[in-house]
Design a protein around this motif. Structure first.
Motif, PDB file in Angstrom:
ATOM      1  N   ASN A   1       0.835  -1.192   0.000  1.00 30.36           N
ATOM      2  CA  ASN A   1       0.000   0.000   0.000  1.00 30.36           C
ATOM      3  C   ASN A   1       0.879   1.255   0.000  1.00 30.36           C
ATOM      4  OD1 ASN A   1      -2.118   1.743   0.171  1.00 30.36           O
ATOM      5  ND2 ASN A   1      -2.454   1.436   2.367  1.00 30.36           N
ATOM      6  N   ASN A   2       1.533   1.506  -1.126  1.00 28.64           N
ATOM      7  CA  ASN A   2       2.283   2.746  -1.272  1.00 28.64           C
ATOM      8  C   ASN A   2       2.272   3.163  -2.730  1.00 28.64           C
ATOM      9  OD1 ASN A   2       4.607   1.652  -2.728  1.00 28.64           O
ATOM     10  ND2 ASN A   2       5.095   0.619  -0.789  1.00 28.64           N
ATOM     11  N   ARG A   3       2.810   4.365  -3.013  1.00 31.95           N
ATOM     12  CA  ARG A   3       2.661   4.919  -4.350  1.00 31.95           C
ATOM     13  C   ARG A   3       3.464   4.154  -5.396  1.00 31.95           C
ATOM     14  NH1 ARG A   3       6.423   9.406  -5.102  1.00 31.95           N
ATOM     15  NH2 ARG A   3       4.809  10.574  -6.194  1.00 31.95           N
ATOM     16  N   TRP A   4       4.379   3.276  -4.998  1.00 32.21           N
ATOM     17  CA  TRP A   4       5.142   2.472  -5.941  1.00 32.21           C
ATOM     18  C   TRP A   4       4.723   1.003  -5.900  1.00 32.21           C
ATOM     19  CZ3 TRP A   4       8.294   4.327  -9.605  1.00 32.21           C
ATOM     20  CH2 TRP A   4       8.728   5.646  -9.479  1.00 32.21           C
ATOM     21  N   SER A   5       3.522   0.689  -5.396  1.00 30.76           N
ATOM     22  CA  SER A   5       3.140  -0.706  -5.196  1.00 30.76           C
ATOM     23  C   SER A   5       3.048  -1.481  -6.501  1.00 30.76           C
ATOM     24  CB  SER A   5       1.808  -0.794  -4.443  1.00 30.76           C
ATOM     25  OG  SER A   5       0.787  -0.124  -5.146  1.00 30.76           O
ATOM     26  N   ASP A   6       2.775  -0.826  -7.624  1.00 28.25           N
ATOM     27  CA  ASP A   6       2.750  -1.490  -8.918  1.00 28.25           C
ATOM     28  C   ASP A   6       3.862  -0.871  -9.751  1.00 28.25           C
ATOM     29  OD1 ASP A   6       2.265  -2.483 -11.464  1.00 28.25           O
ATOM     30  OD2 ASP A   6       0.088  -2.533 -11.153  1.00 28.25           O
ATOM     31  N   LEU A   7       4.977  -1.597  -9.917  1.00 30.71           N
ATOM     32  CA  LEU A   7       6.149  -1.037 -10.585  1.00 30.71           C
ATOM     33  C   LEU A   7       5.908  -0.753 -12.052  1.00 30.71           C
ATOM     34  CD1 LEU A   7       9.003  -3.130  -8.924  1.00 30.71           C
ATOM     35  CD2 LEU A   7       8.192  -0.833  -8.349  1.00 30.71           C
ATOM     36  N   ASP A   8       4.874  -1.363 -12.649  1.00 26.08           N
ATOM     37  CA  ASP A   8       4.519  -1.063 -14.036  1.00 26.08           C
ATOM     38  C   ASP A   8       3.740   0.240 -14.141  1.00 26.08           C
ATOM     39  OD1 ASP A   8       5.707  -3.346 -15.030  1.00 26.08           O
ATOM     40  OD2 ASP A   8       3.898  -4.561 -14.764  1.00 26.08           O
ATOM     41  N   ARG A   9       3.353   0.791 -13.005  1.00 30.19           N
ATOM     42  CA  ARG A   9       2.534   2.000 -12.990  1.00 30.19           C
ATOM     43  C   ARG A   9       3.135   3.037 -12.040  1.00 30.19           C
ATOM     44  NH1 ARG A   9      -3.091  -1.516 -12.743  1.00 30.19           N
ATOM     45  NH2 ARG A   9      -3.226  -1.888 -14.999  1.00 30.19           N
ATOM     46  N   PRO A  10       4.271   3.622 -12.408  1.00 31.82           N
ATOM     47  CA  PRO A  10       4.896   4.619 -11.534  1.00 31.82           C
ATOM     48  C   PRO A  10       4.034   5.857 -11.410  1.00 31.82           C
ATOM     49  CG  PRO A  10       5.969   4.585 -13.667  1.00 31.82           C
ATOM     50  CD  PRO A  10       5.040   3.412 -13.650  1.00 31.82           C
ATOM     51  N   PRO A  11       4.145   6.582 -10.308  1.00 33.96           N
ATOM     52  CA  PRO A  11       3.344   7.790 -10.105  1.00 33.96           C
ATOM     53  C   PRO A  11       3.802   8.925 -11.002  1.00 33.96           C
ATOM     54  CG  PRO A  11       4.932   7.542  -8.340  1.00 33.96           C
ATOM     55  CD  PRO A  11       5.024   6.289  -9.159  1.00 33.96           C
ATOM     56  N   LEU A  12       2.892   9.848 -11.249  1.00 36.95           N
ATOM     57  CA  LEU A  12       3.228  11.056 -11.992  1.00 36.95           C
ATOM     58  C   LEU A  12       4.001  12.010 -11.094  1.00 36.95           C
ATOM     59  CD1 LEU A  12      -0.198  11.602 -13.786  1.00 36.95           C
ATOM     60  CD2 LEU A  12       1.951  10.938 -14.901  1.00 36.95           C
ATOM     61  N   ASN A  13       4.861  12.796 -11.698  1.00 35.47           N
ATOM     62  CA  ASN A  13       5.653  13.782 -10.974  1.00 35.47           C
ATOM     63  C   ASN A  13       5.091  15.167 -11.269  1.00 35.47           C
ATOM     64  OD1 ASN A  13       7.677  15.727 -10.293  1.00 35.47           O
ATOM     65  ND2 ASN A  13       9.210  14.107 -10.287  1.00 35.47           N
ATOM     66  N   GLY A  14       4.353  15.724 -10.301  1.00 36.43           N
ATOM     67  CA  GLY A  14       3.713  17.014 -10.505  1.00 36.43           C
ATOM     68  C   GLY A  14       4.702  18.125 -10.810  1.00 36.43           C
ATOM     69  N   THR A  15       5.842  18.126 -10.126  1.00 38.42           N
ATOM     70  CA  THR A  15       6.845  19.163 -10.347  1.00 38.42           C
ATOM     71  C   THR A  15       7.382  19.116 -11.777  1.00 38.42           C
ATOM     72  OG1 THR A  15       7.482  19.099  -8.023  1.00 38.42           O
ATOM     73  CG2 THR A  15       9.050  20.072  -9.557  1.00 38.42           C
ATOM     74  N   ALA A  16       7.676  17.922 -12.261  1.00 40.48           N
ATOM     75  CA  ALA A  16       8.183  17.775 -13.624  1.00 40.48           C
ATOM     76  C   ALA A  16       7.134  18.181 -14.655  1.00 40.48           C
ATOM     77  CB  ALA A  16       8.631  16.331 -13.859  1.00 40.48           C
ATOM     78  N   LEU A  17       5.879  17.845 -14.399  1.00 42.97           N
ATOM     79  CA  LEU A  17       4.814  18.222 -15.326  1.00 42.97           C
ATOM     80  C   LEU A  17       4.653  19.736 -15.382  1.00 42.97           C
ATOM     81  CD1 LEU A  17       2.170  15.481 -14.462  1.00 42.97           C
ATOM     82  CD2 LEU A  17       3.326  15.775 -16.670  1.00 42.97           C
ATOM     83  N   ARG A  18       4.697  20.387 -14.231  1.00 47.03           N
ATOM     84  CA  ARG A  18       4.583  21.854 -14.218  1.00 47.03           C
ATOM     85  C   ARG A  18       5.745  22.488 -14.965  1.00 47.03           C
ATOM     86  NH1 ARG A  18       2.254  20.657  -9.210  1.00 47.03           N
ATOM     87  NH2 ARG A  18       4.263  20.571  -8.132  1.00 47.03           N
ATOM     88  N   ARG A  19       6.939  21.958 -14.755  1.00 44.24           N
ATOM     89  CA  ARG A  19       8.119  22.505 -15.421  1.00 44.24           C
ATOM     90  C   ARG A  19       7.980  22.376 -16.947  1.00 44.24           C
ATOM     91  NH1 ARG A  19      11.825  19.321 -13.279  1.00 44.24           N
ATOM     92  NH2 ARG A  19      11.893  20.546 -11.363  1.00 44.24           N
ATOM     93  N   ALA A  20       7.374  21.284 -17.401  1.00 44.61           N
ATOM     94  CA  ALA A  20       7.260  21.037 -18.839  1.00 44.61           C
ATOM     95  C   ALA A  20       6.102  21.791 -19.487  1.00 44.61           C
ATOM     96  CB  ALA A  20       7.088  19.537 -19.083  1.00 44.61           C
ATOM     97  N   LEU A  21       5.029  22.033 -18.739  1.00 42.89           N
ATOM     98  CA  LEU A  21       3.803  22.540 -19.349  1.00 42.89           C
ATOM     99  C   LEU A  21       3.494  24.003 -19.054  1.00 42.89           C
ATOM    100  CD1 LEU A  21       1.605  19.402 -18.607  1.00 42.89           C
ATOM    101  CD2 LEU A  21       2.329  20.167 -20.880  1.00 42.89           C
ATOM    102  N   VAL A  22       3.892  24.496 -17.896  1.00 39.28           N
ATOM    103  CA  VAL A  22       3.569  25.878 -17.525  1.00 39.28           C
ATOM    104  C   VAL A  22       4.676  26.794 -18.042  1.00 39.28           C
ATOM    105  CG1 VAL A  22       3.134  27.474 -15.631  1.00 39.28           C
ATOM    106  CG2 VAL A  22       2.317  25.100 -15.482  1.00 39.28           C
ATOM    107  N   ARG A  23       4.305  27.706 -18.936  1.00 39.65           N
ATOM    108  CA  ARG A  23       5.294  28.610 -19.512  1.00 39.65           C
ATOM    109  C   ARG A  23       4.664  29.975 -19.751  1.00 39.65           C
ATOM    110  NH1 ARG A  23       4.116  28.855 -24.927  1.00 39.65           N
ATOM    111  NH2 ARG A  23       2.747  27.196 -25.708  1.00 39.65           N
ATOM    112  N   GLN A  24       5.495  30.984 -19.832  1.00 40.80           N
ATOM    113  CA  GLN A  24       5.010  32.337 -20.059  1.00 40.80           C
ATOM    114  C   GLN A  24       4.276  32.418 -21.394  1.00 40.80           C
ATOM    115  OE1 GLN A  24       5.495  34.743 -17.765  1.00 40.80           O
ATOM    116  NE2 GLN A  24       4.287  36.224 -18.932  1.00 40.80           N
ATOM    117  N   GLY A  25       3.053  32.948 -21.363  1.00 40.84           N
ATOM    118  CA  GLY A  25       2.275  33.083 -22.584  1.00 40.84           C
ATOM    119  C   GLY A  25       1.541  31.828 -22.998  1.00 40.84           C
TER     120      GLY A  25
END
Length: 287
Positions: A11-35
């Motif tokens: 019962n933890n966020r890595w319990s299914d190794l085929d289904r790793p969790p999303l990284n919110g920080t990395a997603l924000r860095r990739a998607l949020v940009r000026q304009g």
């Protein structure tokens, strides 16, 4: 010792190794940009419904256009007609976005679910290498073996002066996890990539692109190419279908077009072409 749930699974966020969790920080860095369109990207581990949460947030906080809410698991997800929709944690992409197309006439807002379908299909084709067809008005279809199956859906809800659009996509769902035999997933359709991080980035970038074109054209589906592109990817067109309409009515006919208002046009046996703006569409097998 690793904590386990009632079923004995870790019962933890890595319990299914085929289904790793999303990284919110990395997603924000990739998607949020000026304009850019996306201003805020939040990832939560578990919620009832991202659509309900974002609609409530829009009413209370009035967030700027471009808020994105992603859940690793939804416990009360809804499709059209309040149908329940469930999937194992981290087995798919479950997210909602807030859009405020104030410069577009409200009469054209009905194109938003169809626009989202085009954007999702385009993004998945580029990143996952899998063909996704569109069933009018809001289902995403993939081919598993030689069978057409639903792998996702779209739900749009008004939220004050904006619209919240929810998207659910089955990504790594296995055959023994399917909620119904007619369901499918990207993995079962032979996708080349089932990593949810690049899939989500690709879908949101595609949505930003199509939304920008549509908004720049003041919602004109012809001028921005949306009507033509939707028709080209719509598996409903050219099929004989049954439209289950409000008021317990139904209509059978060949789906011949999607009109300028985003309605499905049926040619009935009586030789009449009737537009359908709301209803459940069933693809009929003939012969």
């Amino acid at each position: 010792m690793t904590p386990r749930d009632a079923s004995g699974s870790p019962n933890n966020r890595w319990s299914d190794l085929d289904r790793p969790p999303l990284n919110g920080t990395a997603l924000r860095r990739a998607l949020v940009r000026q304009g850019g369109l996306w201003r805020q990207v939040d990832v939560v581990q578990r919620t009832g419904s991202t659509n309900s949460d974002l609609v409530a947030r829009a009413a209370e906080e009035e967030p700027a256009e471009g808020a994105v809410l992603v859940a690793e698991e939804q416990t009360a997800a809804r499709g059209r007609l309040d149908r329940q929709w469930t999937a194992p944690p981290r087995s798919g992409l479950f997210f909602s976005v807030l859009l405020r197309p104030t410069e577009v006439p409200v009469a054209r807002w009905g194109w938003l679910p169809l626009l989202t379908g085009v954007a999702v299909a385009t993004g998945l084709s580029r990143v996952a290498g899998v063909d996704t067809a569109l069933k009018w008005p809001n289902d995403l279809l993939v081919t598993v073996g030689d069978e057409e199956r639903k792998a996702g859906g779209i739900l749009a809800e008004r939220a004050g002066d904006g619209v919240v659009i929810g998207v659910g996509i089955n990504v790594s769902l296995r055959a023994d996890e399917l909620p119904v035999p007619q369901a499918g997933s990207l993995a079962l359709a032979g996708a080349a990539n089932t990593d949810r991080d690049p899939l989500l980035r690709g879908v949101l970038r595609s949505l930003e692109d199509w939304y920008g074109r549509w908004r720049s054209a003041e919602g004109d589906p012809v001028a921005c190419g949306l009507q033509e592109t939707y028709a080209a990817g719509c598996a409903t067109l050219g099929r004989v279908v049954r439209a289950e309409l409000p008021g317990d009515r139904s209509l059978v006919g060949e789906a011949v077009a999607v009109d300028g208002d985003g309605r499905l046009v049926l040619a009935t046996g009586a030789g009449v072409q009737e537009p359908v703006g709301a209803g459940d569409i069933v693809h009929l097998r003939l012969g």
